[in-house]
Design a protein around this motif. Structure first.
Motif, PDB file in Angstrom:
ATOM      1  N   VAL A  35       0.827  -1.209   0.000  1.00  0.00           N
ATOM      2  CA  VAL A  35       0.000   0.000   0.000  1.00  0.00           C
ATOM      3  C   VAL A  35       0.865   1.264   0.000  1.00  0.00           C
ATOM      4  CG1 VAL A  35      -2.037  -1.001   1.091  1.00  0.00           C
ATOM      5  CG2 VAL A  35      -0.199  -0.049   2.511  1.00  0.00           C
ATOM      6  N   ASP A  36       0.291   2.345  -0.539  1.00  0.00           N
ATOM      7  CA  ASP A  36       0.950   3.648  -0.560  1.00  0.00           C
ATOM      8  C   ASP A  36       0.446   4.553   0.564  1.00  0.00           C
ATOM      9  OD1 ASP A  36       2.474   3.292  -3.087  1.00  0.00           O
ATOM     10  OD2 ASP A  36       0.467   3.114  -3.937  1.00  0.00           O
ATOM     11  N   GLY A  37      -0.547   4.072   1.308  1.00  0.00           N
ATOM     12  CA  GLY A  37      -1.102   4.839   2.417  1.00  0.00           C
ATOM     13  C   GLY A  37      -2.042   3.947   3.209  1.00  0.00           C
ATOM     14  N   LEU A  38      -2.335   4.343   4.440  1.00  0.00           N
ATOM     15  CA  LEU A  38      -3.215   3.562   5.302  1.00  0.00           C
ATOM     16  C   LEU A  38      -4.322   4.446   5.860  1.00  0.00           C
ATOM     17  CD1 LEU A  38      -0.636   1.448   7.321  1.00  0.00           C
ATOM     18  CD2 LEU A  38      -2.392   0.529   5.796  1.00  0.00           C
ATOM     19  N   ARG A  39      -5.525   3.909   5.919  1.00  0.00           N
ATOM     20  CA  ARG A  39      -6.689   4.600   6.475  1.00  0.00           C
ATOM     21  C   ARG A  39      -7.003   3.971   7.830  1.00  0.00           C
ATOM     22  NH1 ARG A  39     -12.380   4.162   3.310  1.00  0.00           N
ATOM     23  NH2 ARG A  39     -13.679   5.543   4.577  1.00  0.00           N
ATOM     24  N   VAL A  40      -7.050   4.811   8.860  1.00  0.00           N
ATOM     25  CA  VAL A  40      -7.153   4.321  10.236  1.00  0.00           C
ATOM     26  C   VAL A  40      -8.489   4.711  10.854  1.00  0.00           C
ATOM     27  CG1 VAL A  40      -6.160   4.427  12.537  1.00  0.00           C
ATOM     28  CG2 VAL A  40      -4.666   4.449  10.541  1.00  0.00           C
ATOM     29  N   GLY A  41      -9.188   3.734  11.423  1.00  0.00           N
ATOM     30  CA  GLY A  41     -10.420   4.005  12.150  1.00  0.00           C
ATOM     31  C   GLY A  41     -11.392   2.852  12.024  1.00  0.00           C
ATOM     32  N   MET A  42     -12.023   2.504  13.102  1.00  0.00           N
ATOM     33  CA  MET A  42     -13.033   1.451  13.087  1.00  0.00           C
ATOM     34  C   MET A  42     -14.071   1.736  14.165  1.00  0.00           C
ATOM     35  SD  MET A  42     -12.449  -2.659  13.132  1.00  0.00           S
ATOM     36  CE  MET A  42     -13.770  -3.776  12.619  1.00  0.00           C
ATOM     37  N   GLY A  43     -15.229   2.184  13.729  1.00  0.00           N
ATOM     38  CA  GLY A  43     -16.305   2.476  14.657  1.00  0.00           C
ATOM     39  C   GLY A  43     -16.227   3.842  15.308  1.00  0.00           C
ATOM     40  N   SER A  44     -15.365   4.746  14.789  1.00  0.00           N
ATOM     41  CA  SER A  44     -15.187   6.052  15.425  1.00  0.00           C
ATOM     42  C   SER A  44     -16.041   7.150  14.809  1.00  0.00           C
ATOM     43  CB  SER A  44     -13.710   6.470  15.358  1.00  0.00           C
ATOM     44  OG  SER A  44     -13.245   6.438  14.020  1.00  0.00           O
ATOM     45  N   GLY A  45     -16.654   6.892  13.659  1.00  0.00           N
ATOM     46  CA  GLY A  45     -17.481   7.902  13.013  1.00  0.00           C
ATOM     47  C   GLY A  45     -18.774   8.161  13.773  1.00  0.00           C
ATOM     48  N   SER A  46     -19.331   9.357  13.586  1.00  0.00           N
ATOM     49  CA  SER A  46     -20.525   9.744  14.345  1.00  0.00           C
ATOM     50  C   SER A  46     -21.748   8.915  13.989  1.00  0.00           C
ATOM     51  CB  SER A  46     -20.830  11.226  14.116  1.00  0.00           C
ATOM     52  OG  SER A  46     -21.148  11.461  12.760  1.00  0.00           O
ATOM     53  N   ILE A  47     -21.765   8.318  12.792  1.00  0.00           N
ATOM     54  CA  ILE A  47     -22.920   7.527  12.370  1.00  0.00           C
ATOM     55  C   ILE A  47     -22.568   6.041  12.270  1.00  0.00           C
ATOM     56  CG2 ILE A  47     -24.419   9.208  11.224  1.00  0.00           C
ATOM     57  CD1 ILE A  47     -21.462   7.374   9.610  1.00  0.00           C
ATOM     58  N   CYS A  48     -21.421   5.652  12.820  1.00  0.00           N
ATOM     59  CA  CYS A  48     -20.965   4.260  12.752  1.00  0.00           C
ATOM     60  C   CYS A  48     -21.251   3.548  14.068  1.00  0.00           C
ATOM     61  CB  CYS A  48     -19.472   4.209  12.447  1.00  0.00           C
ATOM     62  SG  CYS A  48     -18.832   2.541  12.218  1.00  0.00           S
ATOM     63  N   THR A  49     -21.797   2.343  13.989  1.00  0.00           N
ATOM     64  CA  THR A  49     -22.122   1.580  15.195  1.00  0.00           C
ATOM     65  C   THR A  49     -21.357   0.260  15.269  1.00  0.00           C
ATOM     66  OG1 THR A  49     -24.029   0.547  14.086  1.00  0.00           O
ATOM     67  CG2 THR A  49     -24.442   2.579  15.326  1.00  0.00           C
ATOM     68  N   THR A  50     -20.243   0.158  14.546  1.00  0.00           N
ATOM     69  CA  THR A  50     -19.491  -1.094  14.501  1.00  0.00           C
ATOM     70  C   THR A  50     -19.047  -1.557  15.888  1.00  0.00           C
ATOM     71  OG1 THR A  50     -18.713  -0.684  12.245  1.00  0.00           O
ATOM     72  CG2 THR A  50     -17.425  -2.212  13.577  1.00  0.00           C
ATOM     73  N   GLN A  51     -18.522  -0.640  16.698  1.00  0.00           N
ATOM     74  CA  GLN A  51     -18.057  -1.030  18.034  1.00  0.00           C
ATOM     75  C   GLN A  51     -19.211  -1.527  18.894  1.00  0.00           C
ATOM     76  OE1 GLN A  51     -15.571   1.909  19.952  1.00  0.00           O
ATOM     77  NE2 GLN A  51     -14.427   2.354  18.080  1.00  0.00           N
ATOM     78  N   GLU A  52     -20.372  -0.891  18.742  1.00  0.00           N
ATOM     79  CA  GLU A  52     -21.550  -1.276  19.514  1.00  0.00           C
ATOM     80  C   GLU A  52     -22.114  -2.614  19.053  1.00  0.00           C
ATOM     81  OE1 GLU A  52     -26.140   0.291  19.573  1.00  0.00           O
ATOM     82  OE2 GLU A  52     -24.557   1.803  19.630  1.00  0.00           O
ATOM     83  N   VAL A  53     -22.177  -2.808  17.719  1.00  0.00           N
ATOM     84  CA  VAL A  53     -22.805  -4.007  17.157  1.00  0.00           C
ATOM     85  C   VAL A  53     -21.863  -5.208  17.198  1.00  0.00           C
ATOM     86  CG1 VAL A  53     -23.743  -5.011  15.032  1.00  0.00           C
ATOM     87  CG2 VAL A  53     -24.371  -2.672  15.696  1.00  0.00           C
ATOM     88  N   CYS A  54     -20.596  -4.986  16.860  1.00  0.00           N
ATOM     89  CA  CYS A  54     -19.664  -6.101  16.688  1.00  0.00           C
ATOM     90  C   CYS A  54     -18.638  -6.243  17.809  1.00  0.00           C
ATOM     91  CB  CYS A  54     -18.928  -5.959  15.354  1.00  0.00           C
ATOM     92  SG  CYS A  54     -20.025  -5.940  13.918  1.00  0.00           S
TER      93      CYS A  54
END
Length: 501
Positions: free
Chosen positions: A307-326
């Motif tokens: 990869v030439d770059g990395l995107r960091v974040g999982m469940g941190s967005g205001s409309i994301c419920t990944t941490q809550e659901v998973c």
């Protein structure tokens, strides 16, 4: 006692090595020494190994955030937009192509009609002050003139064919003209508008009015735009990791996309590693950004894949419920620091994706090791975000939805969550609305000025300087108690009005 060194605060490696998952509000930087003015801070940065930006801002590939208008505005500001892929491959490619055909920081979005058509309501003009007349009434047809809404409204014969209200179009100019060139052209030729046409297809791209020029001039002065080697705006696009995304990738490359982001909520997968290798093998000059990741282990796998770059974040967005659901994810401050620490060793820039609500969050993300910040809700609701405004309880708002919401999944975003083959769909996001923010051309420059002041307080005159001060344990942090967070915000008032600028 004199001569005794005082240990004040914690270096980042100690704070983030205690087993706590911190988000931005959980931590605070201690001030350092100032020996330069805020305007001397240089925020230029790397999006990826080979793409440099003058502004560390990236718009998120969400269908309520990034399409043509956002793409041209972000590039004009020195950042970059990533066009979403919750649509057909041809539609996504058309958005990329449209954005790259422009050199002005906005999209006029004219309404097209034929001379024989009629207009029965002022609403048919949309948000444009005119309708553009072409031979067949489509954007691909030869232009013959335009009808100003004010002329139609003042006419006693509103039901007459549009040809009876039509005025001639001034001579067109190439769509490669930038804002200053267009302003000079209108001034010197005393026209009240000018059409711009694509040098490749000959189609009308925009019609720029004197009012547009005046409006843009009232915004803060733009910095250096994000331009490719061909002099065109830099535009990115998101793709998935399925077999059919290889065909989508072909469309995007032909449309001129400068970078692709492999869009997945959990990027450490065999699917993504295979797609990274496919991109690097077949399109060696195309920058590819992997993710999303939140751990050093995840990051290392994608770095080794190329990869030439990395995107960091999982469940941190205001409309994301990944941490809550998973029950999977990580606090964003910890995630950015941990991933950036390993990515730095390989020279791979990091995008901090999610959790940005204010300029202080941007400062924290960048100083903790990110090279850019990706924003969704921060840009949603702006003039440039897709969608129409509506009024709710007297407030002007626009829809904003997570790509993991059931509504977005019905259009195809479930592939991002590796759920497109599942019979039962589980939402990892919500649908909501955000208040009107005005134009990003206004609030992003003010936000970046606030970021510069934050860097000044830390004694960092650039992103590399900030990263070096952090790694060398010069910059110190502390965790914030709940009371400290309350104290750090507005408190103790009966009422107040909060304005950033």
């Amino acid at each position: 006692m004199e001569g005794i060194a005082i240990e004040d605060g914690f270096p980042a490696d100690r704070l983030f090595g205690q087993g706590f998952s911190y988000t931005y509000d959980d931590v605070i930087f201690l001030p350092h020494f100032i020996d330069f003015p805020a305007d001397a801070v240089d925020l230029s940065t790397q999006l990826s190994r080979n793409i440099r930006l003058s502004t560390p801002c990236v718009s998120s590939p969400m269908d309520t955030v990034t399409e043509t208008s956002m793409a041209v505005a972000m590039a004009a500001l020195g950042g970059i937009a990533i066009v979403h892929y919750n649509n057909a491959a041809s539609e996504q490619a058309a958005i990329v192509r449209s954005a790259k055909s422009r050199r002005v920081p906005f999209v006029s979005d004219p309404v097209f009609r034929s001379p024989s058509d009629q207009i029965l309501s002022a609403e048919e003009f949309g948000s444009s002050p005119f309708v553009l007349l072409t031979e067949s009434g489509s954007s691909k047809s030869k232009p013959v003139g335009l009808v100003w809404s004010v002329d139609w409204l003042n006419s006693p014969e509103k039901s007459a064919p549009l040809s009876s209200h039509m005025v001639a179009l001034p001579p067109a100019v190439p769509s490669s003209y930038d804002f200053d060139q267009l302003a000079v052209y209108l001034s010197e030729n005393e026209h009240n508008c000018v059409p711009t046409v694509s040098e490749e297809s000959g189609e009308i791209v925009d019609v720029i009015t004197e009012e547009d020029i005046g409006r843009i001039r009232r915004y803060p002065k733009l910095g250096l735009p994000s331009l490719g080697s061909d002099g065109r705006f830099l535009v990115g696009a998101a793709v998935g990791t399925r077999e059919q995304d290889k065909e989508r990738l072909q469309h995007l490359v032909k449309a001129g996309a400068d970078v692709v982001i492999l869009d997945s909520s959990q990027g450490n997968s065999s699917y993504q590693i295979e797609m990274i290798k496919h991109v690097k093998l077949n399109y060696p000059n195309l920058e590819v950004i992997g993710g999303n990741v939140v751990t050093a282990y995840q990051a290392q796998n994608l770095i080794q894949a190329g990869v030439d770059g990395l995107r960091v974040g999982m469940g941190s967005g205001s409309i994301c419920t990944t941490q809550e659901v998973c029950a999977v994810g990580r606090g964003q401050a910890t995630a950015v620091y941990k991933v950036a620490s390993i990515a730095h060793q390989s020279g791979v820039p990091v995008i901090a994706d999610g959790g940005i609500s204010n300029s202080g969050h941007i400062v924290k993300a960048l100083v903790l090791g990110a090279s850019t910040v990706m924003m969704g809700s921060f840009l949603a609701g702006s003039t440039e975000a897709p969608g129409a405004y509506e009024y709710r309880d007297g407030r002007k708002v626009k829809k904003y939805r997570g790509m993991g919401s059931l509504e977005a999944m019905t259009k195809g975003s479930d592939a991002r969550y590796l759920g497109d083959t599942l019979k039962l769909k589980i939402a990892q996001g919500v649908v909501g609305a955000v208040a009107d923010k005005g134009s990003v051309l206004k609030f992003i420059p003010y936000t970046m000025q606030a970021v510069k002041q934050g860097f000044q307080d830390l004694g960092a005159s650039s992103l590399p300087s900030a990263h070096s001060l952090l790694r060398n344990r010069v910059l110190r942090l502390e965790a914030r108690t709940g009371a400290a967070q309350v104290e750090g915000g507005v408190h103790g008032l009966v009422s107040y009005e909060k304005k950033a600028f």
